[in-house]
Design a protein around this motif. Structure first.
Motif, mmCIF file in Angstrom:
data_model
loop_
_atom_site.group_PDB
_atom_site.id
_atom_site.type_symbol
_atom_site.label_atom_id
_atom_site.label_comp_id
_atom_site.label_asym_id
_atom_site.label_seq_id
_atom_site.Cartn_x
_atom_site.Cartn_y
_atom_site.Cartn_z
ATOM 1 N N GLY A 242 0.831 -1.196 0.000
ATOM 2 C CA GLY A 242 0.000 0.000 0.000
ATOM 3 C C GLY A 242 0.865 1.244 0.000
ATOM 4 N N ASP A 243 0.276 2.385 0.401
ATOM 5 C CA ASP A 243 1.039 3.631 0.460
ATOM 6 C C ASP A 243 2.253 3.449 1.353
ATOM 7 O OD1 ASP A 243 -0.921 4.697 -1.109
ATOM 8 O OD2 ASP A 243 -1.807 5.946 0.463
ATOM 9 N N ALA A 244 3.389 3.985 0.905
ATOM 10 C CA ALA A 244 4.646 3.778 1.621
ATOM 11 C C ALA A 244 4.574 4.235 3.069
ATOM 12 C CB ALA A 244 5.773 4.505 0.886
ATOM 13 N N ASP A 245 3.817 5.290 3.357
ATOM 14 C CA ASP A 245 3.754 5.792 4.730
ATOM 15 C C ASP A 245 2.841 4.956 5.629
ATOM 16 O OD1 ASP A 245 1.462 6.584 3.408
ATOM 17 O OD2 ASP A 245 1.363 8.557 4.345
ATOM 18 N N LYS A 246 2.002 4.084 5.019
ATOM 19 C CA LYS A 246 1.094 3.249 5.809
ATOM 20 C C LYS A 246 1.626 1.837 6.030
ATOM 21 C CE LYS A 246 -3.130 5.617 4.310
ATOM 22 N NZ LYS A 246 -4.448 5.450 3.639
ATOM 23 N N VAL A 247 2.545 1.404 5.184
ATOM 24 C CA VAL A 247 3.019 0.027 5.252
ATOM 25 C C VAL A 247 3.776 -0.304 6.534
ATOM 26 C CG1 VAL A 247 4.699 -1.559 4.205
ATOM 27 C CG2 VAL A 247 2.949 -0.469 2.791
ATOM 28 N N PRO A 248 4.657 0.579 7.060
ATOM 29 C CA PRO A 248 5.432 0.193 8.258
ATOM 30 C C PRO A 248 4.574 -0.243 9.447
ATOM 31 C CG PRO A 248 6.419 2.108 7.248
ATOM 32 C CD PRO A 248 5.125 1.877 6.527
ATOM 33 N N ALA A 249 3.498 0.473 9.734
ATOM 34 C CA ALA A 249 2.645 0.103 10.876
ATOM 35 C C ALA A 249 1.962 -1.232 10.627
ATOM 36 C CB ALA A 249 1.612 1.195 11.131
ATOM 37 N N ALA A 250 1.484 -1.433 9.399
ATOM 38 C CA ALA A 250 0.826 -2.699 9.071
ATOM 39 C C ALA A 250 1.828 -3.843 9.115
ATOM 40 C CB ALA A 250 0.167 -2.606 7.700
ATOM 41 N N TRP A 251 3.035 -3.597 8.647
ATOM 42 C CA TRP A 251 4.072 -4.632 8.674
ATOM 43 C C TRP A 251 4.435 -5.013 10.104
ATOM 44 C CZ3 TRP A 251 6.219 -8.465 6.484
ATOM 45 C CH2 TRP A 251 7.464 -8.937 6.898
ATOM 46 N N HIS A 252 4.544 -4.011 10.982
ATOM 47 C CA HIS A 252 4.855 -4.295 12.385
ATOM 48 C C HIS A 252 3.754 -5.151 13.007
ATOM 49 C CE1 HIS A 252 6.349 -3.671 16.460
ATOM 50 N NE2 HIS A 252 5.115 -3.326 16.814
ATOM 51 N N ALA A 253 2.499 -4.808 12.697
ATOM 52 C CA ALA A 253 1.384 -5.588 13.238
ATOM 53 C C ALA A 253 1.406 -7.015 12.701
ATOM 54 C CB ALA A 253 0.059 -4.902 12.907
ATOM 55 N N LEU A 254 1.763 -7.174 11.437
ATOM 56 C CA LEU A 254 1.819 -8.513 10.847
ATOM 57 C C LEU A 254 2.922 -9.345 11.488
ATOM 58 C CD1 LEU A 254 0.707 -10.396 8.618
ATOM 59 C CD2 LEU A 254 2.461 -9.479 7.109
ATOM 60 N N ARG A 255 4.089 -8.766 11.648
ATOM 61 C CA ARG A 255 5.199 -9.508 12.263
ATOM 62 C C ARG A 255 4.878 -9.866 13.709
ATOM 63 N NH1 ARG A 255 10.379 -10.273 10.331
ATOM 64 N NH2 ARG A 255 10.391 -11.507 12.240
ATOM 65 N N THR A 256 4.236 -8.953 14.426
ATOM 66 C CA THR A 256 3.854 -9.245 15.813
ATOM 67 C C THR A 256 2.870 -10.405 15.852
ATOM 68 O OG1 THR A 256 4.188 -6.931 16.453
ATOM 69 C CG2 THR A 256 2.801 -8.280 17.891
ATOM 70 N N GLY A 257 1.902 -10.396 14.929
ATOM 71 C CA GLY A 257 0.915 -11.469 14.896
ATOM 72 C C GLY A 257 1.511 -12.817 14.546
ATOM 73 N N LEU A 258 2.608 -12.829 13.777
ATOM 74 C CA LEU A 258 3.222 -14.091 13.382
ATOM 75 C C LEU A 258 3.867 -14.834 14.550
ATOM 76 C CD1 LEU A 258 4.852 -13.174 9.938
ATOM 77 C CD2 LEU A 258 2.904 -14.692 10.360
ATOM 78 N N HIS A 259 4.114 -14.148 15.640
ATOM 79 C CA HIS A 259 4.703 -14.816 16.810
ATOM 80 C C HIS A 259 3.766 -15.881 17.386
ATOM 81 C CE1 HIS A 259 8.366 -12.557 16.985
ATOM 82 N NE2 HIS A 259 7.726 -11.389 17.061
ATOM 83 N N ASP A 260 2.464 -15.777 17.082
ATOM 84 C CA ASP A 260 1.506 -16.755 17.590
ATOM 85 C C ASP A 260 1.501 -18.038 16.773
ATOM 86 O OD1 ASP A 260 0.781 -14.869 19.463
ATOM 87 O OD2 ASP A 260 -0.871 -14.074 18.236
ATOM 88 N N PHE A 261 2.246 -18.077 15.664
ATOM 89 C CA PHE A 261 2.277 -19.257 14.814
ATOM 90 C C PHE A 261 3.601 -19.995 14.983
ATOM 91 C CE2 PHE A 261 -0.805 -16.427 12.930
ATOM 92 C CZ PHE A 261 -1.815 -17.271 12.490
ATOM 93 N N GLY A 262 3.560 -21.272 14.658
ATOM 94 C CA GLY A 262 4.769 -22.068 14.785
ATOM 95 C C GLY A 262 5.611 -22.122 13.532
ATOM 96 N N ALA A 263 5.306 -21.271 12.571
ATOM 97 C CA ALA A 263 6.038 -21.288 11.315
ATOM 98 C C ALA A 263 7.451 -20.748 11.492
ATOM 99 C CB ALA A 263 5.306 -20.472 10.272
ATOM 100 N N THR A 264 8.359 -21.268 10.714
ATOM 101 C CA THR A 264 9.723 -20.754 10.695
ATOM 102 C C THR A 264 9.780 -19.568 9.748
ATOM 103 O OG1 THR A 264 10.597 -22.952 11.110
ATOM 104 C CG2 THR A 264 12.127 -21.319 10.211
ATOM 105 N N ILE A 265 10.350 -18.477 10.236
ATOM 106 C CA ILE A 265 10.395 -17.250 9.447
ATOM 107 C C ILE A 265 11.696 -17.180 8.660
ATOM 108 C CG2 ILE A 265 10.469 -14.731 9.571
ATOM 109 C CD1 ILE A 265 8.610 -14.880 11.967
ATOM 110 N N GLY A 266 11.567 -16.938 7.356
ATOM 111 C CA GLY A 266 12.718 -16.845 6.474
ATOM 112 C C GLY A 266 13.044 -15.407 6.128
ATOM 113 N N PRO A 267 13.621 -15.175 4.973
ATOM 114 C CA PRO A 267 14.049 -13.820 4.600
ATOM 115 C C PRO A 267 12.878 -12.876 4.338
ATOM 116 C CG PRO A 267 14.388 -15.350 2.790
ATOM 117 C CD PRO A 267 14.015 -16.180 3.968
#
Length: 273
Positions: A242-267
């Motif tokens: 999305g808009d460059a100024d909106k992506v960082p907050a959404a990305w942070h929320a996505l990465r935080t949410g991924l901690h609840d999953f057992g998936a291995t995170i790659g690059p």
């Protein structure tokens, strides 16, 4: 609201593999440069009922649609006739288009050092390239002056007809975008931020994706699974865009949410669009 953009590519030579389609990636590029995206693309052979059906659907929609190919005057060019049939309008000579075609014929005669013979059968036949559905508007052709045309549909959208030759079609598509679509341009910088996940299931990720989109208006969340990637093997690429100024907050929320999953995170991957 910004309309959806569609593409129709006409020609047996594409479906048979005799020629590779170059229009799809170029139209995507031209739209992306203006902050727009392609919603769909249809490929149709040189078959009048199928072309007419595709155009009838396009005209019934509120979309902006580009149709590439089949607007010449040889027996395998059917797009002009199909456009008229889809709109239930007669074909009619377009005075400005035919004047441009005559100019082109005069140019060719001059280049060849011969006299221009307007009544010669082949020259009269060339004027058929300026016969469009009644009410059509021309699209200038900077390559050889022989124009394309645009028609409004009853659904509120427009279909823009250009030749199949890329050297002609692409500048004509750009002209249409600048002429008719500038009010929808979004030239704000766009960013896509994603991560490779190993061992993740798309179904399990869906609630997180839905929550991110709900909490971050204007952001799109995407997942792209792969089963045989040459480097990462089976994995899911999960990200936000999305808009460059909106992506960082959404990305942070996505990465935080991924901690609840057992998936291995790659690059991680970042693309500036």
């Amino acid at each position: 609201m910004t309309p959806s953009f569609g593409l129709i590519i006409v020609g047996d030579e594409i479906l048979s593999g005799k020629r590779a389609d170059k229009h799809l990636p170029k139209v995507i590029e031209l739209l992306a440069a203006r902050g727009l995206g392609l919603a769909y693309a249809d490929y149709v052979g040189d078959d009048r009922p199928r072309i007419t059906a595709a155009l009838r659907k396009a005209f019934a929609s509120p979309d902006i649609v580009f149709s590439c190919g089949g607007i010449g005057a040889t027996p395998d060019d059917h797009t002009r006739q199909c456009a008229a049939a889809a709109l239930e309008l007669p074909l009619a000579p377009h005075p400005e288009a035919q004047a441009l075609i005559r100019e082109r014929m005069q140019d060719v005669a001059r280049e060849q050092g011969t006299a221009f013979e307007p009544e010669r059968p082949d020259n009269l036949h060339r004027l058929n390239m300026g016969v469009f559905p009644q009410g059509a508007r021309i699209i200038p052709n900077p390559y050889n002056k022989i124009p394309g045309f645009s028609c409004d549909g009853p659904g509120g959208g427009m279909v823009h007809f250009v030749p199949g030759f890329p050297v002609m079609a692409w500048p004509m598509v750009e002209w249409v975008l600048e002429r008719y679509c500038a009010r929808w341009f979004n030239r704000r910088p766009q960013t896509e931020h994603s991560v490779v996940l190993y061992g993740a299931m798309e179904g399990a990720l869906t609630p997180l994706m839905e929550r991110i989109e709900a909490e971050h208006p204007g952001i799109k969340v995407f997942s792209l699974p792969s089963v045989d990637h040459p480097v990462h093997g089976r994995h899911v690429e999960l990200g936000v865009k999305g808009d460059a100024d909106k992506v960082p907050a959404a990305w942070h929320a996505l990465r935080t949410g991924l901690h609840d999953f057992g998936a291995t995170i790659g690059p991680e991957m970042v693309r500036h669009l």
